[in-house]
Design a protein around this motif. Structure first.
Motif, PDB file in Angstrom:
ATOM      1  N   THR A  95      12.528  -4.037  -1.360  1.00 35.59           N
ATOM      2  CA  THR A  95      11.452  -4.385  -2.281  1.00 35.59           C
ATOM      3  C   THR A  95      10.137  -4.584  -1.534  1.00 35.59           C
ATOM      4  O   THR A  95       9.067  -4.178  -2.004  1.00 35.59           O
ATOM      5  CB  THR A  95      11.802  -5.670  -3.057  1.00 35.59           C
ATOM      6  OG1 THR A  95      13.012  -5.451  -3.779  1.00 35.59           O
ATOM      7  CG2 THR A  95      10.701  -6.037  -4.026  1.00 35.59           C
ATOM      8  N   GLU A  96      10.213  -5.187  -0.351  1.00 35.45           N
ATOM      9  CA  GLU A  96       8.998  -5.402   0.441  1.00 35.45           C
ATOM     10  C   GLU A  96       8.449  -4.083   0.968  1.00 35.45           C
ATOM     11  O   GLU A  96       7.228  -3.866   0.994  1.00 35.45           O
ATOM     12  CB  GLU A  96       9.288  -6.359   1.599  1.00 35.45           C
ATOM     13  CG  GLU A  96       9.881  -7.693   1.178  1.00 35.45           C
ATOM     14  CD  GLU A  96       9.063  -8.369   0.086  1.00 35.45           C
ATOM     15  OE1 GLU A  96       7.822  -8.371   0.177  1.00 35.45           O
ATOM     16  OE2 GLU A  96       9.676  -8.885  -0.869  1.00 35.45           O
ATOM     17  N   VAL A  97       9.336  -3.190   1.390  1.00 34.17           N
ATOM     18  CA  VAL A  97       8.895  -1.854   1.811  1.00 34.17           C
ATOM     19  C   VAL A  97       8.167  -1.163   0.661  1.00 34.17           C
ATOM     20  O   VAL A  97       7.101  -0.554   0.846  1.00 34.17           O
ATOM     21  CB  VAL A  97      10.103  -1.006   2.268  1.00 34.17           C
ATOM     22  CG1 VAL A  97       9.683   0.437   2.547  1.00 34.17           C
ATOM     23  CG2 VAL A  97      10.745  -1.618   3.510  1.00 34.17           C
ATOM     24  N   THR A  98       8.734  -1.261  -0.535  1.00 35.90           N
ATOM     25  CA  THR A  98       8.121  -0.624  -1.700  1.00 35.90           C
ATOM     26  C   THR A  98       6.757  -1.239  -2.004  1.00 35.90           C
ATOM     27  O   THR A  98       5.798  -0.512  -2.313  1.00 35.90           O
ATOM     28  CB  THR A  98       9.052  -0.748  -2.915  1.00 35.90           C
ATOM     29  OG1 THR A  98      10.358  -0.266  -2.567  1.00 35.90           O
ATOM     30  CG2 THR A  98       8.529   0.060  -4.094  1.00 35.90           C
ATOM     31  N   HIS A  99       6.641  -2.548  -1.924  1.00 31.82           N
ATOM     32  CA  HIS A  99       5.340  -3.214  -2.093  1.00 31.82           C
ATOM     33  C   HIS A  99       4.303  -2.635  -1.129  1.00 31.82           C
ATOM     34  O   HIS A  99       3.174  -2.298  -1.513  1.00 31.82           O
ATOM     35  CB  HIS A  99       5.476  -4.714  -1.827  1.00 31.82           C
ATOM     36  CG  HIS A  99       5.707  -5.543  -3.048  1.00 31.82           C
ATOM     37  ND1 HIS A  99       4.750  -5.709  -4.030  1.00 31.82           N
ATOM     38  CD2 HIS A  99       6.789  -6.270  -3.439  1.00 31.82           C
ATOM     39  CE1 HIS A  99       5.231  -6.512  -4.966  1.00 31.82           C
ATOM     40  NE2 HIS A  99       6.468  -6.850  -4.651  1.00 31.82           N
ATOM     41  N   ASP A 100       4.694  -2.531   0.137  1.00 28.97           N
ATOM     42  CA  ASP A 100       3.759  -2.043   1.160  1.00 28.97           C
ATOM     43  C   ASP A 100       3.336  -0.604   0.886  1.00 28.97           C
ATOM     44  O   ASP A 100       2.164  -0.245   1.070  1.00 28.97           O
ATOM     45  CB  ASP A 100       4.404  -2.147   2.544  1.00 28.97           C
ATOM     46  CG  ASP A 100       4.713  -3.592   2.942  1.00 28.97           C
ATOM     47  OD1 ASP A 100       4.112  -4.516   2.342  1.00 28.97           O
ATOM     48  OD2 ASP A 100       5.552  -3.778   3.841  1.00 28.97           O
TER      49      ASP A 100
END
Length: 402
Positions: A114-119
């Motif tokens: 999810t954090e990768v996708t946010h970035d």
């Protein structure tokens, strides 16, 4: 929230249409944009939905390197947790696998998908790359010819069509892209495992710093984490069960029973933030190219989560596909395009083998009987006594080179 993020409405023509707005599609779009190649991302879900999905969080060395190359590694390097080893629990004992030492200095990083996708979303917004959300009825057409196009529909604009040079199918196992390839030209390979993983996300510190993979006569368990205050736990369960069958008390009691006592003593319980059951399967479709359509990620292959390879395999596909498309447009060289499927599948099958092996060794297979149990015990004994076997595990776990 607007259907289009970053780049406004989708154009009538672009060079590459990326179908699927998960991390594979978003990373591919960003790498292409960095190289000056026009692209559009079509995602059937809303951005909020995409960012609510709880997925893998163990990133291989090659994945972190490629995210840095794409310019989205800053927050990962600040907040991600570098892991230099894993523990394998068996018969109440623990075998430590020193990933860094055994793999020649490589590690893995715990940083949620999810954090990768946010970035990636943030970077694409800044770059102005069109990402169309809630794109319904997406259909790649004429992909076997020289003038492919993709049709879709949005609530705001109705029927739409984008003409393009290539289509990248990053739309997952249940996506449309693989289905447009004629059955006579694609072959699939599959193994479905007779159990699932019940996963629980809890806002508590992890049981220990390193991940724990545990085998017991009650079944498999995994202790993982997302950050120092967010833990992710799994237990092997029957496919006949539902999450309602597993209240928190039963789950944590069972998890503790499958762990060595010294590790279980550190378990901090809490209410589940998220709870789900995922079936396990191995799946590969080949080739990963049909004309001007290229499959990447779960659209082409699935691995059981035991070896933490799903997201990482998608990223390796993106590496090969972005390299091929950049060579096509910038160098007028189609060699990498022609070899894309073979290059990607060579790494896919190695990851499939590792994930199958690790799954077979550490889970309980009720139907295998005494012979199967003895084989598992011999496998673990060999692993515990052989530096060469531990090195092979470590090299695969941190990720084979692209």
């Amino acid at each position: 929230m607007s259907n289009e993020a970053g780049g406004g409405a989708a154009p009538k023509r672009t060079q590459v249409v990326v179908v699927g707005g998960g991390p594979a599609g978003l990373l591919l779009a960003l790498l292409l944009h960095r190289a000056g190649i026009d692209c559009v991302v079509l995602e059937r879900r809303s951005r909020d939905y995409v960012l609510s999905r709880i997925r893998a969080g163990v990133l291989e060395q090659g994945t972190t390197d490629l995210l840095r190359t794409a310019g989205v590694g800053g927050r990962m390097d600040r907040e991600g947790l570098v892991h230099e080893g894993i523990d394998i629990a068996w018969r109440g004992e623990t075998l430590h696998i020193d990933l860094r030492e055994l793999s020649g200095g490589k590690t893995v990083t715990v940083y949620g998908q999810t954090e990768v996708t946010h970035d990636l979303y943030d970077a694409l917004d800044t770059a102005g790359v069109p990402v169309v959300h809630e794109a319904a009825d997406v259909l790649p057409q004429e992909v076997a010819g020289t003038a492919p196009f993709v049709t879709f529909r949005t609530e705001a604009e109705g029927e739409k069509r984008i003409d393009c040079d290539f289509v990248a199918g990053c739309d997952g196992f249940h996506g449309v892209c693989r289905t447009v390839i004629p059955a006579s030209t694609i072959k699939t390979f599959e193994r479905v495992y007779p159990f699932g993983w019940l996963g629980v996300l809890v806002r508590q510190p992890p049981i220990q710093e390193e991940l724990v993979y545990a085998h017991s006569n009650r079944g498999f368990a995994l202790c993982s984490l997302r950050n120092p205050q967010l833990s992710r736990y799994y237990v092997q369960c029957s496919l006949d069960e539902s999450v309602e069958d597993w209240p928190e008390t039963r789950f944590f009691d069972e998890l503790a029973a499958r762990l060595p006592q010294r590790i279980a003593a550190n378990l901090k319980r809490g209410p589940a933030i998220e709870k789900s059951i995922a079936p396990l399967r191995s799946f590969v479709a080949e080739p990963m190219r049909h004309g001007r359509l290229f499959l990447a990620g779960d659209a082409a292959h699935i691995v059981p989560p035991t070896g933490a390879k799903g997201l990482n395999l998608a990223v390796s596909d993106v590496f090969y596909l972005s390299r091929a498309l950049v060579a096509h447009y910038l160098d007028h060289d189609d060699g990498h395009l022609d070899r894309y499927s073979a290059d990607a599948l060579a790494r896919v099958w190695k990851a499939e083998r590792f994930s199958w092996w690790f799954t077979s060794m550490i889970h309980r297979f009720e139907d295998d009987g005494g012979f199967g149990q003895r084989i598992q015990e011999a496998e673990f004994d060999f692993l515990a006594s052989s530096r060469a076997a531990q090195t092979a595990l470590a090299e695969n776990y941190v990720g084979l080179p692209f």
